[in-house]
Design an enzyme around this catalytic site. Structure first.
Site, PDB file in Angstrom:
ATOM      1  N   LYS A  94       0.846  -1.190   0.000  1.00  7.22           N
ATOM      2  CA  LYS A  94       0.000   0.000   0.000  1.00  7.22           C
ATOM      3  C   LYS A  94       0.884   1.244   0.000  1.00  7.22           C
ATOM      4  O   LYS A  94       1.729   1.423   0.881  1.00  7.22           O
ATOM      5  CB  LYS A  94      -0.905   0.022   1.230  1.00  7.22           C
ATOM      6  CG  LYS A  94      -1.802   1.250   1.299  1.00  7.22           C
ATOM      7  CD  LYS A  94      -2.826   1.136   2.408  1.00  7.22           C
ATOM      8  CE  LYS A  94      -2.359   1.643   3.741  1.00  7.22           C
ATOM      9  NZ  LYS A  94      -2.194   3.094   3.843  1.00  7.22           N
ATOM     10  N   ARG A 120       3.341  -1.775  10.679  1.00  4.95           N
ATOM     11  CA  ARG A 120       4.493  -1.955  11.569  1.00  4.95           C
ATOM     12  C   ARG A 120       4.788  -3.377  12.032  1.00  4.95           C
ATOM     13  O   ARG A 120       5.976  -3.710  12.185  1.00  4.95           O
ATOM     14  CB  ARG A 120       4.359  -0.977  12.755  1.00  4.95           C
ATOM     15  CG  ARG A 120       4.655   0.456  12.314  1.00  4.95           C
ATOM     16  CD  ARG A 120       4.087   1.479  13.246  1.00  4.95           C
ATOM     17  NE  ARG A 120       2.630   1.515  13.176  1.00  4.95           N
ATOM     18  CZ  ARG A 120       1.860   2.348  13.877  1.00  4.95           C
ATOM     19  NH1 ARG A 120       2.417   3.219  14.684  1.00  4.95           N
ATOM     20  NH2 ARG A 120       0.547   2.315  13.750  1.00  4.95           N
ATOM     21  N   ASP A 172      -3.325   4.252  -2.165  1.00  3.95           N
ATOM     22  CA  ASP A 172      -4.265   4.713  -1.138  1.00  3.95           C
ATOM     23  C   ASP A 172      -4.236   6.236  -1.076  1.00  3.95           C
ATOM     24  O   ASP A 172      -3.708   6.821  -0.134  1.00  3.95           O
ATOM     25  CB  ASP A 172      -3.851   4.074   0.201  1.00  3.95           C
ATOM     26  CG  ASP A 172      -4.735   4.487   1.362  1.00  3.95           C
ATOM     27  OD1 ASP A 172      -5.879   4.905   1.125  1.00  3.95           O
ATOM     28  OD2 ASP A 172      -4.265   4.387   2.512  1.00  3.95           O
ATOM     29  N   THR A 184     -11.824   6.116  10.270  1.00  2.00           N
ATOM     30  CA  THR A 184     -11.956   5.579  11.633  1.00  2.00           C
ATOM     31  C   THR A 184     -11.395   6.549  12.676  1.00  2.00           C
ATOM     32  O   THR A 184     -11.589   6.354  13.870  1.00  2.00           O
ATOM     33  CB  THR A 184     -11.279   4.204  11.775  1.00  2.00           C
ATOM     34  OG1 THR A 184      -9.964   4.305  11.262  1.00  2.00           O
ATOM     35  CG2 THR A 184     -12.050   3.124  11.070  1.00  2.00           C
ATOM     36  N   ASP A 194     -13.028  14.823  -4.860  1.00  2.00           N
ATOM     37  CA  ASP A 194     -13.013  16.098  -5.595  1.00  2.00           C
ATOM     38  C   ASP A 194     -14.220  16.090  -6.515  1.00  2.00           C
ATOM     39  O   ASP A 194     -15.078  15.199  -6.405  1.00  2.00           O
ATOM     40  CB  ASP A 194     -11.686  16.202  -6.390  1.00  2.00           C
ATOM     41  CG  ASP A 194     -11.227  17.653  -6.566  1.00  2.00           C
ATOM     42  OD1 ASP A 194     -12.060  18.488  -6.953  1.00  2.00           O
ATOM     43  OD2 ASP A 194     -10.034  17.937  -6.323  1.00  2.00           O
TER      44      ASP A 194
END
Ligand code: C5P
Length: 240
Positions: free
Chosen positions: A41, A218, A68, A127, A73
Site C-alpha cells: 500500500k 508496523r 491509497d 476511523t 473532488d
C-alpha cells in the site's frame, strides 16, 4: 469471494503499508519481501515524496499496489485521477464515498476504460472520526449508520468494496455478500505491539469477521526479519 482467495500465491490477502518518507527506505523493506506473499500500500506520504515513478517500480517488481490516495473532488477531476492511476498499473485504488454518487460513478467509468482496470474501492467514514467529530461536520446520528449508508452507495455505484475497521466487517459482510471487498487496517498479530492503534484484531479474527484483505504496517515493516513476520502471519491465517 473468488476461488483464489485462499491461495496466498495467487491472491495474497496481506497488504503491507509502506509508510515511509522516501523511496530508499521503502525499497529497503520491499527487497526483503515477496510479491507472491503480499501486496503493497502506497499512501499520501510516500506518493507525495516520490510520485508515480516509485509506484511504477513496485509494479515492475511484480507487486500488486494499492494506491491509497483517497480521491475526493469534483467528478471530472476524480475520474481523471483514477484514469492516471490506472495507467500506472496499480492493483487497487480508492475514493471517498462522501464525494457522492456522481463522483463514484465517474471514477467507476474512468477505471472501466483502463486497459487493466484496477479494483476500485471506497472509504466510508475515516476511523479517526467518532460520533462527535461527525456531528461537528454536520452529520448527525451514529457512525455505524453512516458507514452502512456510504458502503451501500459505493455498492450501488458498482465499486468493488470498502476500507473498513474489522469490527465493522461482520455487518458489511452480511449486508453486501461474499464478493464485496472489505479491506481492513488495525490488525495486530497476537504477539505484536499495539503501537498507536487501540481497537485491533488479530489477522485470523479479522478474516473470521469477513475481511477480504488485511492492511498491516508496523508488525511487518518494523520486524527484525520482515519476511519471517509475513510468513508467521500467513501461518496464523492458513486455517482461520
Ligand atoms: O502500522 P499499522 O499496521 O498500524 O499501519 C496501518 C496502515 O493502515 C497505515 O497506513 C494507516 O494509515 C492505515 N489505516 C489505519 N486505520 C484506518 C485507515 C487506514 O491504520 N482507519
Amino acid at each position: 469471494m473468488n476461488e483464489f482467495m485462499n491461495d496466498p500465491k495467487i491472491d495474497p490477502k496481506i497488504i503491507v503499508a509502506l509508510d515511509y518518507p522516501d523511496a530508499a527506505s521503502a525499497n529497503r523493506l520491499v527487497t526483503q519481501l515477496d510479491p507472491g506473499l503480499c501486496r503493497l500500500k502506497v499512501g499520501k506520504e510516500l506518493f507525495t515524496a516520490e510520485g508515480p515513478a516509485l509506484v511504477s517500480s513496485l509494479v515492475e517488481k511484480g507487486y500488486g499496489v494499492f494506491l491509497d490516495l483517497k480521491f475526493h473532488d469534483i467528478p471530472n477531476t476524480v475520474a481523471k485521477a483514477c484514469a492516471a492511476a490506472s495507467r500506472l498499473g496499480v492493483w487497487m485504488l480508492n475514493v471517498h464515498a462522501l464525494g457522492g454518487r456522481a463522483m463514484m460513478a465517474a471514477a467507476r467509468e474512468a477505471v472501466d476504460q483502463a486497459a487493466n482496470p484496477p479494483l476500485l474501492i471506497a472509504v466510508t467514514v475515516l476511523t479517526s472520526m467518532d460520533r462527535q467529530a461527525l456531528n461537528d461536520v454536520g452529520l448527525a446520528g451514529e457512525v455505524r449508520s453512516h458507514v452502512l449508508h456510504l458502503a451501500r452507495m459505493a455498492d450501488e455505484c458498482n465499486l468493488a468494496g470498502v476500507v473498513c475497521s474489522a469490527q465493522e466487517a461482520p455487518l458489511l459482510r452480511t449486508e453486501f455478500g461474499n464478493d464485496f471487498l472489505l479491506v481492513t487496517p488495525g490488525i495486530r498479530p497476537a504477539d505484536a505491539s499495539l503501537d498507536d492503534q487501540s481497537r485491533v484484531l488479530t489477522p485470523a479474527a479479522a478474516l473470521r469477521n469477513g475481511a477480504s484483505h488485511l492492511v498491516i504496517g508496523r508488525p511487518i515493516t518494523q520486524a527484525a526479519d520482515p519476511l519471517a513476520a509475513l510468513h508467521r502471519i500467513h501461518a496464523e491465517i492458513q486455517n482461520f
